[in-house]
Motif scaffolding. Structure first.
Motif, mmCIF file in Angstrom:
data_model
loop_
_atom_site.group_PDB
_atom_site.id
_atom_site.type_symbol
_atom_site.label_atom_id
_atom_site.label_comp_id
_atom_site.label_asym_id
_atom_site.label_seq_id
_atom_site.Cartn_x
_atom_site.Cartn_y
_atom_site.Cartn_z
ATOM 1 N N LEU A 40 0.823 -1.211 0.000
ATOM 2 C CA LEU A 40 0.000 0.000 0.000
ATOM 3 C C LEU A 40 0.858 1.262 0.000
ATOM 4 O O LEU A 40 0.527 2.242 -0.667
ATOM 5 C CB LEU A 40 -0.962 -0.008 1.185
ATOM 6 N N ARG A 41 1.960 1.239 0.722
ATOM 7 C CA ARG A 41 2.872 2.395 0.717
ATOM 8 C C ARG A 41 3.473 2.614 -0.683
ATOM 9 O O ARG A 41 3.651 3.748 -1.106
ATOM 10 C CB ARG A 41 3.975 2.211 1.758
ATOM 11 N N LEU A 42 3.758 1.523 -1.389
ATOM 12 C CA LEU A 42 4.247 1.648 -2.766
ATOM 13 C C LEU A 42 3.167 2.253 -3.661
ATOM 14 O O LEU A 42 3.439 3.157 -4.454
ATOM 15 C CB LEU A 42 4.669 0.280 -3.307
ATOM 16 N N LEU A 43 1.928 1.754 -3.510
ATOM 17 C CA LEU A 43 0.820 2.255 -4.329
ATOM 18 C C LEU A 43 0.537 3.728 -4.048
ATOM 19 O O LEU A 43 0.133 4.468 -4.944
ATOM 20 C CB LEU A 43 -0.441 1.432 -4.089
ATOM 21 N N ALA A 44 0.754 4.159 -2.808
ATOM 22 C CA ALA A 44 0.502 5.549 -2.423
ATOM 23 C C ALA A 44 1.675 6.464 -2.768
ATOM 24 O O ALA A 44 1.612 7.670 -2.526
ATOM 25 C CB ALA A 44 0.201 5.625 -0.932
ATOM 26 N N GLY A 45 2.741 5.909 -3.319
ATOM 27 C CA GLY A 45 3.889 6.726 -3.698
ATOM 28 C C GLY A 45 4.767 7.120 -2.522
ATOM 29 O O GLY A 45 5.589 8.027 -2.643
ATOM 30 N N LEU A 46 4.627 6.448 -1.388
ATOM 31 C CA LEU A 46 5.419 6.776 -0.204
ATOM 32 C C LEU A 46 6.730 6.007 -0.148
ATOM 33 O O LEU A 46 7.567 6.284 0.712
ATOM 34 C CB LEU A 46 4.598 6.501 1.063
ATOM 35 N N PRO A 76 -3.336 5.932 5.864
ATOM 36 C CA PRO A 76 -2.319 5.015 6.389
ATOM 37 C C PRO A 76 -2.814 4.263 7.620
ATOM 38 O O PRO A 76 -3.826 4.626 8.231
ATOM 39 C CB PRO A 76 -1.156 5.949 6.744
ATOM 40 N N GLN A 77 -2.080 3.248 7.995
ATOM 41 C CA GLN A 77 -2.442 2.404 9.132
ATOM 42 C C GLN A 77 -2.433 3.200 10.439
ATOM 43 O O GLN A 77 -3.267 2.974 11.312
ATOM 44 C CB GLN A 77 -1.466 1.237 9.222
ATOM 45 N N LEU A 148 -6.885 2.299 1.590
ATOM 46 C CA LEU A 148 -6.937 2.316 3.050
ATOM 47 C C LEU A 148 -6.146 1.155 3.621
ATOM 48 O O LEU A 148 -6.257 0.033 3.137
ATOM 49 C CB LEU A 148 -8.382 2.188 3.542
ATOM 50 N N ASP A 149 -5.390 1.448 4.680
ATOM 51 C CA ASP A 149 -4.614 0.410 5.365
ATOM 52 C C ASP A 149 -5.210 0.213 6.755
ATOM 53 O O ASP A 149 -5.035 1.056 7.635
ATOM 54 C CB ASP A 149 -3.147 0.825 5.460
ATOM 55 N N GLU A 150 -5.924 -0.872 6.952
ATOM 56 C CA GLU A 150 -6.575 -1.234 8.203
ATOM 57 C C GLU A 150 -7.382 -0.068 8.785
ATOM 58 O O GLU A 150 -7.128 0.389 9.895
ATOM 59 C CB GLU A 150 -5.549 -1.748 9.208
#
Length: 177
Positions: A40-46, A76-77, A148-150
């Motif tokens: 998810l962080r990769l998908l969000a560009g982070l 983020p989570q 969304l992460d959790e």
């Protein structure tokens, strides 16, 4: 497509392929430590993948980063806010970033049950209220892709149900969730 990510000698993602369609809710499920948050962080560009490609709403994240991220809202989570800012100040700040007017900010605070604590500093909010503030900020983006992460962490059963209703409604509106 083919997402790859390693941390030192530890391979976290090795060729992940994922397609999330508009109008649907897609879940990423796996054991603790399986790489869900990393993905998810990769998908969000982070974070940068070691390999593979990411497209958001048809925009390649590497080649058209601004266009891709303009179509995305990410929760983020463990969202964090400046401890001295009030819930309303946080929502107003993010509303301005996304070009939303004061009425939209007020509506988001109302939708997530935050009107009574709008003037409370975020450091004084319970974990559940901080998560609801994060969801209000997340919804303010009004983006076609919702990541969304959790998101149910710290929410009581009533607000978890409201979150599910919100996400279902957003998918019905044609958003990618």
């Amino acid at each position: 497509r083919n997402l790859q990510k390693t941390f030192g000698l530890h391979c976290v993602l090795d060729g992940l392929d994922l397609v999330a369609e508009p109008g649907a809710i897609t879940l990423l499920v796996g054991a603790n430590g399986a790489g869900k948050t990393t993905a998810l962080r990769l998908l969000a560009g982070l974070a940068e993948p070691d390999g593979g490609t990411i497209a958001i709403a048809g925009h390649d994240l590497r080649k058209a980063r601004g266009e891709a991220l303009a179509h995305l809202s990410f929760l983020p989570q463990a969202p964090r806010f400046h401890p001295r800012l009030t819930a309303a100040q946080v929502a107003e700040f993010y509303g301005r970033l996304r070009g939303r007017n004061r009425a939209a900010v007020t509506a988001a605070l109302e939708a997530w049950g935050l009107v009574e604590c709008a003037r409370v500093p975020t450091s004084k909010l319970s974990g559940g209220l901080r998560q609801r503030l994060a969801l209000a900020v997340f919804a303010l983006a009004d983006a076609p892709v919702l990541l969304l992460d959790e998101p149910g962490l710290s929410l009581d059963p009533e607000w978890r149900e409201r979150l599910q209703e919100f996400l279902t409604c957003e998918a019905r509106r044609g958003r990618t969730v």
